[in-house]
Design an enzyme around this catalytic site. Structure first.
Site, PDB file in Angstrom:
ATOM      1  N   ARG A  27      28.988 -44.892 -22.648  1.00 31.12           N
ATOM      2  CA  ARG A  27      30.246 -44.822 -23.395  1.00 31.12           C
ATOM      3  C   ARG A  27      31.415 -45.313 -22.532  1.00 31.12           C
ATOM      4  O   ARG A  27      32.314 -45.985 -23.026  1.00 31.12           O
ATOM      5  CB  ARG A  27      30.499 -43.376 -23.849  1.00 31.12           C
ATOM      6  CG  ARG A  27      31.712 -43.259 -24.742  1.00 31.12           C
ATOM      7  CD  ARG A  27      31.872 -41.879 -25.303  1.00 31.12           C
ATOM      8  NE  ARG A  27      32.416 -40.959 -24.336  1.00 31.12           N
ATOM      9  CZ  ARG A  27      32.606 -39.654 -24.554  1.00 31.12           C
ATOM     10  NH1 ARG A  27      32.246 -39.126 -25.698  1.00 31.12           N
ATOM     11  NH2 ARG A  27      33.124 -38.878 -23.633  1.00 31.12           N
ATOM     12  N   ARG A  86      37.067 -23.890 -26.993  1.00 30.70           N
ATOM     13  CA  ARG A  86      36.420 -24.294 -25.752  1.00 30.70           C
ATOM     14  C   ARG A  86      36.448 -23.211 -24.687  1.00 30.70           C
ATOM     15  O   ARG A  86      35.899 -23.399 -23.611  1.00 30.70           O
ATOM     16  CB  ARG A  86      37.141 -25.515 -25.199  1.00 30.70           C
ATOM     17  CG  ARG A  86      36.226 -26.755 -25.178  1.00 30.70           C
ATOM     18  CD  ARG A  86      37.047 -27.931 -25.088  1.00 30.70           C
ATOM     19  NE  ARG A  86      36.603 -29.100 -24.459  1.00 30.70           N
ATOM     20  CZ  ARG A  86      36.509 -30.256 -25.118  1.00 30.70           C
ATOM     21  NH1 ARG A  86      36.678 -30.301 -26.410  1.00 30.70           N
ATOM     22  NH2 ARG A  86      36.232 -31.342 -24.450  1.00 30.70           N
ATOM     23  N   LYS A 110      28.480 -34.921 -30.408  1.00 29.38           N
ATOM     24  CA  LYS A 110      29.216 -34.066 -31.357  1.00 29.38           C
ATOM     25  C   LYS A 110      30.031 -34.888 -32.347  1.00 29.38           C
ATOM     26  O   LYS A 110      30.018 -34.631 -33.539  1.00 29.38           O
ATOM     27  CB  LYS A 110      30.202 -33.140 -30.618  1.00 29.38           C
ATOM     28  CG  LYS A 110      29.586 -32.068 -29.787  1.00 29.38           C
ATOM     29  CD  LYS A 110      30.643 -31.063 -29.343  1.00 29.38           C
ATOM     30  CE  LYS A 110      31.747 -31.672 -28.487  1.00 29.38           C
ATOM     31  NZ  LYS A 110      31.312 -32.076 -27.146  1.00 29.38           N
ATOM     32  N   ARG A 160      34.317 -32.183 -16.532  1.00 24.91           N
ATOM     33  CA  ARG A 160      34.173 -31.732 -17.916  1.00 24.91           C
ATOM     34  C   ARG A 160      32.846 -31.005 -18.129  1.00 24.91           C
ATOM     35  O   ARG A 160      32.794 -29.999 -18.838  1.00 24.91           O
ATOM     36  CB  ARG A 160      34.302 -32.921 -18.868  1.00 24.91           C
ATOM     37  CG  ARG A 160      35.761 -33.250 -19.132  1.00 24.91           C
ATOM     38  CD  ARG A 160      35.971 -34.713 -19.424  1.00 24.91           C
ATOM     39  NE  ARG A 160      35.382 -35.141 -20.658  1.00 24.91           N
ATOM     40  CZ  ARG A 160      34.970 -36.386 -20.879  1.00 24.91           C
ATOM     41  NH1 ARG A 160      35.065 -37.292 -19.924  1.00 24.91           N
ATOM     42  NH2 ARG A 160      34.485 -36.710 -22.029  1.00 24.91           N
ATOM     43  N   ARG A 209      37.220 -45.092 -22.018  1.00 25.82           N
ATOM     44  CA  ARG A 209      38.080 -43.916 -22.141  1.00 25.82           C
ATOM     45  C   ARG A 209      38.615 -43.536 -20.760  1.00 25.82           C
ATOM     46  O   ARG A 209      37.875 -43.525 -19.782  1.00 25.82           O
ATOM     47  CB  ARG A 209      37.267 -42.740 -22.708  1.00 25.82           C
ATOM     48  CG  ARG A 209      37.620 -42.419 -24.130  1.00 25.82           C
ATOM     49  CD  ARG A 209      36.687 -41.400 -24.691  1.00 25.82           C
ATOM     50  NE  ARG A 209      36.854 -40.064 -24.114  1.00 25.82           N
ATOM     51  CZ  ARG A 209      36.398 -38.961 -24.686  1.00 25.82           C
ATOM     52  NH1 ARG A 209      35.766 -39.021 -25.827  1.00 25.82           N
ATOM     53  NH2 ARG A 209      36.557 -37.795 -24.107  1.00 25.82           N
TER      54      ARG A 209
END
Ligand code: AMP
Length: 183
Positions: free
Chosen positions: A124, A88, A13, A141, A130
């Site tokens: 990632r 969301r 996204k 998530r 992160r």
């Protein structure tokens, strides 16, 4: 052009939102980025948000809705925007409609199979480190997306706004697919 870009974590996204923002010359508003910026700078908002983001849980709607409302009121949003990561859940959809006096043009939903998403998230996590890319937070998530966010696509489909795009492939090829649907 007023767009939402939706899809599960890892679908790309953020990458596609940046390309669309450039193409249409509009700002991208990513609630995840706003939270990360505040967490990094240890603001009051950041400290509150961190207790949720670290676990892969949604930040409470009251806080999130206010941030989006304030951001959309800024001067650079006059000619449009892309929202990445918002709404969301159903409460955020309701809030957004109540606050927007400008209607949405399209909702872009990016799709990819779960194993592709997990592979990208793993990559990632290794590259960016992160705080919420731990295996537990990633699983949480994806679960939250399926339960709370994916059902919103039906609402946008019923309103004739939904554009579903295959999120697997070359980055430019995917943005080409999206833009051809929007123009
Ligand atoms: P993202 O970068 O979009 O994956 O967002 C990272 C984290 O920020 C999410 O896991 C949530 O904890 C929080 N977050 C981002 N957008 C929202 C939202 N619209 N509502 C609630 N929490 C959000």
């Amino acid at each position: 052009m007023r767009l939402l870009i939706m899809g599960p974590q890892g679908v790309g996204k953020g990458t596609q939102a940046a390309l669309l923002a450039e193409h249409f010359n509009i700002p991208t508003i990513s609630t995840g980025d706003i939270f990360r910026y505040n967490i990094k700078n240890k603001t009051e908002l950041g400290l509150e948000a961190m207790s949720y983001t670290d676990k892969g849980e949604l930040v409470p709607d009251s806080l999130t809705n206010k941030i989006v409302k304030d951001r959309l009121a800024k001067e650079d949003c006059k000619n449009g925007w892309i929202l990445d990561g918002y709404p969301r859940n159903a409460a955020q959809v309701t809030e957004m409609l109540a606050d927007l006096d400008t209607p949405l043009d399209h909702v872009v939903a990016l799709e990819a199979a779960r194993d592709v998403l997990l592979e990208r998230m793993k990559k990632r996590a290794a590259e960016q480190g992160r705080a919420d890319d731990t295996p537990e937070a990633i699983a949480k998530r994806l679960e939250t997306y399926e339960k709370e966010t994916a059902p919103l696509l039906d609402i946008y489909e019923a309103r004739g706004l939904l554009v579903v795009v295959n999120g697997v492939g070359d980055i430019d090829e995917i943005s080409g697919r999206i833009i051809s649907h929007l123009e």
